[in-house]
Design a protein around this motif. Structure first.
Motif, PDB file in Angstrom:
ATOM      1  N   PHE A  64    -108.265  82.040  69.414  1.00 10.26           N
ATOM      2  CA  PHE A  64    -109.398  82.951  69.428  1.00 10.26           C
ATOM      3  C   PHE A  64    -110.132  82.897  70.765  1.00 10.26           C
ATOM      4  O   PHE A  64    -110.417  83.943  71.359  1.00 10.26           O
ATOM      5  CB  PHE A  64    -110.355  82.621  68.276  1.00 10.26           C
ATOM      6  CG  PHE A  64    -111.551  83.519  68.206  1.00 10.26           C
ATOM      7  CD1 PHE A  64    -111.418  84.854  67.864  1.00 10.26           C
ATOM      8  CD2 PHE A  64    -112.820  83.033  68.468  1.00 10.26           C
ATOM      9  CE1 PHE A  64    -112.529  85.688  67.791  1.00 10.26           C
ATOM     10  CE2 PHE A  64    -113.928  83.852  68.400  1.00 10.26           C
ATOM     11  CZ  PHE A  64    -113.783  85.182  68.057  1.00 10.26           C
ATOM     12  N   SER A  65    -110.432  81.708  71.246  1.00  6.11           N
ATOM     13  CA  SER A  65    -111.176  81.600  72.510  1.00  6.11           C
ATOM     14  C   SER A  65    -110.352  82.115  73.682  1.00  6.11           C
ATOM     15  O   SER A  65    -110.881  82.767  74.585  1.00  6.11           O
ATOM     16  CB  SER A  65    -111.638  80.163  72.750  1.00  6.11           C
ATOM     17  OG  SER A  65    -110.538  79.299  72.913  1.00  6.11           O
ATOM     18  N   TYR A  66    -109.039  81.879  73.664  1.00  9.88           N
ATOM     19  CA  TYR A  66    -108.175  82.381  74.738  1.00  9.88           C
ATOM     20  C   TYR A  66    -108.104  83.910  74.704  1.00  9.88           C
ATOM     21  O   TYR A  66    -108.231  84.565  75.742  1.00  9.88           O
ATOM     22  CB  TYR A  66    -106.776  81.781  74.604  1.00  9.88           C
ATOM     23  CG  TYR A  66    -105.818  82.298  75.643  1.00  9.88           C
ATOM     24  CD1 TYR A  66    -105.865  81.812  76.949  1.00  9.88           C
ATOM     25  CD2 TYR A  66    -104.883  83.281  75.326  1.00  9.88           C
ATOM     26  CE1 TYR A  66    -104.991  82.294  77.916  1.00  9.88           C
ATOM     27  CE2 TYR A  66    -104.012  83.767  76.285  1.00  9.88           C
ATOM     28  CZ  TYR A  66    -104.068  83.271  77.579  1.00  9.88           C
ATOM     29  OH  TYR A  66    -103.205  83.764  78.533  1.00  9.88           O
ATOM     30  N   ARG A  67    -107.934  84.459  73.513  1.00 11.45           N
ATOM     31  CA  ARG A  67    -107.794  85.914  73.384  1.00 11.45           C
ATOM     32  C   ARG A  67    -109.018  86.659  73.905  1.00 11.45           C
ATOM     33  O   ARG A  67    -108.899  87.705  74.532  1.00 11.45           O
ATOM     34  CB  ARG A  67    -107.538  86.278  71.925  1.00 11.45           C
ATOM     35  CG  ARG A  67    -107.435  87.767  71.698  1.00 11.45           C
ATOM     36  CD  ARG A  67    -107.066  88.101  70.281  1.00 11.45           C
ATOM     37  NE  ARG A  67    -107.233  89.530  70.073  1.00 11.45           N
ATOM     38  CZ  ARG A  67    -106.488  90.260  69.300  1.00 11.45           C
ATOM     39  NH1 ARG A  67    -105.519  89.717  68.626  1.00 11.45           N
ATOM     40  NH2 ARG A  67    -106.713  91.540  69.164  1.00 11.45           N
ATOM     41  N   TRP A  68    -110.217  86.119  73.656  1.00  8.64           N
ATOM     42  CA  TRP A  68    -111.447  86.815  74.017  1.00  8.64           C
ATOM     43  C   TRP A  68    -112.165  86.187  75.203  1.00  8.64           C
ATOM     44  O   TRP A  68    -113.252  86.626  75.570  1.00  8.64           O
ATOM     45  CB  TRP A  68    -112.366  86.903  72.794  1.00  8.64           C
ATOM     46  CG  TRP A  68    -111.707  87.693  71.710  1.00  8.64           C
ATOM     47  CD1 TRP A  68    -111.146  87.212  70.563  1.00  8.64           C
ATOM     48  CD2 TRP A  68    -111.466  89.106  71.700  1.00  8.64           C
ATOM     49  NE1 TRP A  68    -110.584  88.240  69.836  1.00  8.64           N
ATOM     50  CE2 TRP A  68    -110.772  89.413  70.510  1.00  8.64           C
ATOM     51  CE3 TRP A  68    -111.779  90.146  72.579  1.00  8.64           C
ATOM     52  CZ2 TRP A  68    -110.388  90.708  70.183  1.00  8.64           C
ATOM     53  CZ3 TRP A  68    -111.392  91.430  72.255  1.00  8.64           C
ATOM     54  CH2 TRP A  68    -110.709  91.702  71.063  1.00  8.64           C
ATOM     55  N   LEU A  94    -113.579  83.192  75.552  1.00 12.43           N
ATOM     56  CA  LEU A  94    -114.816  82.558  75.131  1.00 12.43           C
ATOM     57  C   LEU A  94    -114.809  81.067  75.434  1.00 12.43           C
ATOM     58  O   LEU A  94    -113.780  80.409  75.345  1.00 12.43           O
ATOM     59  CB  LEU A  94    -115.025  82.745  73.628  1.00 12.43           C
ATOM     60  CG  LEU A  94    -115.077  84.180  73.127  1.00 12.43           C
ATOM     61  CD1 LEU A  94    -115.153  84.196  71.606  1.00 12.43           C
ATOM     62  CD2 LEU A  94    -116.242  84.922  73.733  1.00 12.43           C
ATOM     63  N   GLU A 138    -120.191  80.191  73.328  1.00 10.86           N
ATOM     64  CA  GLU A 138    -120.010  81.439  72.571  1.00 10.86           C
ATOM     65  C   GLU A 138    -119.350  81.172  71.221  1.00 10.86           C
ATOM     66  O   GLU A 138    -119.727  81.756  70.205  1.00 10.86           O
ATOM     67  CB  GLU A 138    -119.167  82.446  73.361  1.00 10.86           C
ATOM     68  CG  GLU A 138    -119.811  82.940  74.623  1.00 10.86           C
ATOM     69  CD  GLU A 138    -119.440  82.117  75.846  1.00 10.86           C
ATOM     70  OE1 GLU A 138    -119.892  82.470  76.941  1.00 10.86           O
ATOM     71  OE2 GLU A 138    -118.720  81.118  75.719  1.00 10.86           O
ATOM     72  N   ASP A 141    -112.405  88.121  65.173  1.00 11.55           N
ATOM     73  CA  ASP A 141    -111.296  88.687  65.941  1.00 11.55           C
ATOM     74  C   ASP A 141    -111.006  90.116  65.475  1.00 11.55           C
ATOM     75  O   ASP A 141    -110.822  91.022  66.287  1.00 11.55           O
ATOM     76  CB  ASP A 141    -110.053  87.806  65.766  1.00 11.55           C
ATOM     77  CG  ASP A 141    -108.856  88.332  66.526  1.00 11.55           C
ATOM     78  OD1 ASP A 141    -108.875  88.288  67.773  1.00 11.55           O
ATOM     79  OD2 ASP A 141    -107.898  88.800  65.876  1.00 11.55           O
ATOM     80  N   LEU A 157    -113.830  92.405  66.719  1.00 14.82           N
ATOM     81  CA  LEU A 157    -113.727  92.661  68.159  1.00 14.82           C
ATOM     82  C   LEU A 157    -112.546  93.569  68.490  1.00 14.82           C
ATOM     83  O   LEU A 157    -112.643  94.441  69.352  1.00 14.82           O
ATOM     84  CB  LEU A 157    -113.617  91.340  68.917  1.00 14.82           C
ATOM     85  CG  LEU A 157    -114.889  90.486  68.926  1.00 14.82           C
ATOM     86  CD1 LEU A 157    -114.581  89.079  69.434  1.00 14.82           C
ATOM     87  CD2 LEU A 157    -115.979  91.146  69.748  1.00 14.82           C
ATOM     88  N   ALA A 158    -111.436  93.374  67.803  1.00 14.44           N
ATOM     89  CA  ALA A 158    -110.239  94.177  68.074  1.00 14.44           C
ATOM     90  C   ALA A 158    -110.406  95.628  67.622  1.00 14.44           C
ATOM     91  O   ALA A 158    -109.705  96.510  68.112  1.00 14.44           O
ATOM     92  CB  ALA A 158    -109.026  93.555  67.380  1.00 14.44           C
ATOM     93  N   THR A 206    -113.531  97.298  67.525  1.00 15.64           N
ATOM     94  CA  THR A 206    -114.940  97.581  67.807  1.00 15.64           C
ATOM     95  C   THR A 206    -115.287  99.062  67.837  1.00 15.64           C
ATOM     96  O   THR A 206    -116.376  99.454  67.422  1.00 15.64           O
ATOM     97  CB  THR A 206    -115.375  96.878  69.117  1.00 15.64           C
ATOM     98  OG1 THR A 206    -116.785  96.957  69.224  1.00 15.64           O
ATOM     99  CG2 THR A 206    -114.734  97.503  70.332  1.00 15.64           C
TER     100      THR A 206
END
Length: 94
Positions: free
Chosen positions: A24-28, A30, A34, A71, A74-75, A77
């Motif tokens: 999750f942190s890598y994808r966005w 963050l 955050e 996720d 956000l994907a 939005t």
């Protein structure tokens, strides 16, 4: 399919949603701070999720579900933001 069956199916799908803190942190893009805000936890906890092998801890399934839902939001939005704004406006003030 009845509305009740649709709701049950939706909840079943929700209960299968998981994503690791690392993915999750890598994808966005963050960081600890955050991620801590999204999961409503301390930065220290997220540090241990994302930290080196010596201090690494696994995120519990409830937190992996929170990240999976975030996720999804956000994907998607473009579709979801107007719906969330509408929902927020309909909520009584705190």
């Amino acid at each position: 399919m009845s509305e009740t069956q649709k709701s049950q199916k939706l909840l079943e799908l929700h209960n299968q949603m998981f994503i690791s803190p690392q993915n999750f942190s890598y994808r966005w893009g963050l960081g600890y701070e955050e991620l801590a805000k999204i999961c409503s936890i301390s930065k220290s906890t997220t540090y241990h999720w994302l930290g080196g092998q010596a201090s690494r801890r696994a995120a519990g399934l409830p937190y992996q579900r929170i990240m999976a839902v975030a996720d999804f939001l956000l994907a998607n939005t473009e579709v979801i933001q107007p719906l969330l704004e509408q929902w927020h406006q309909s909520q009584p003030p705190n």
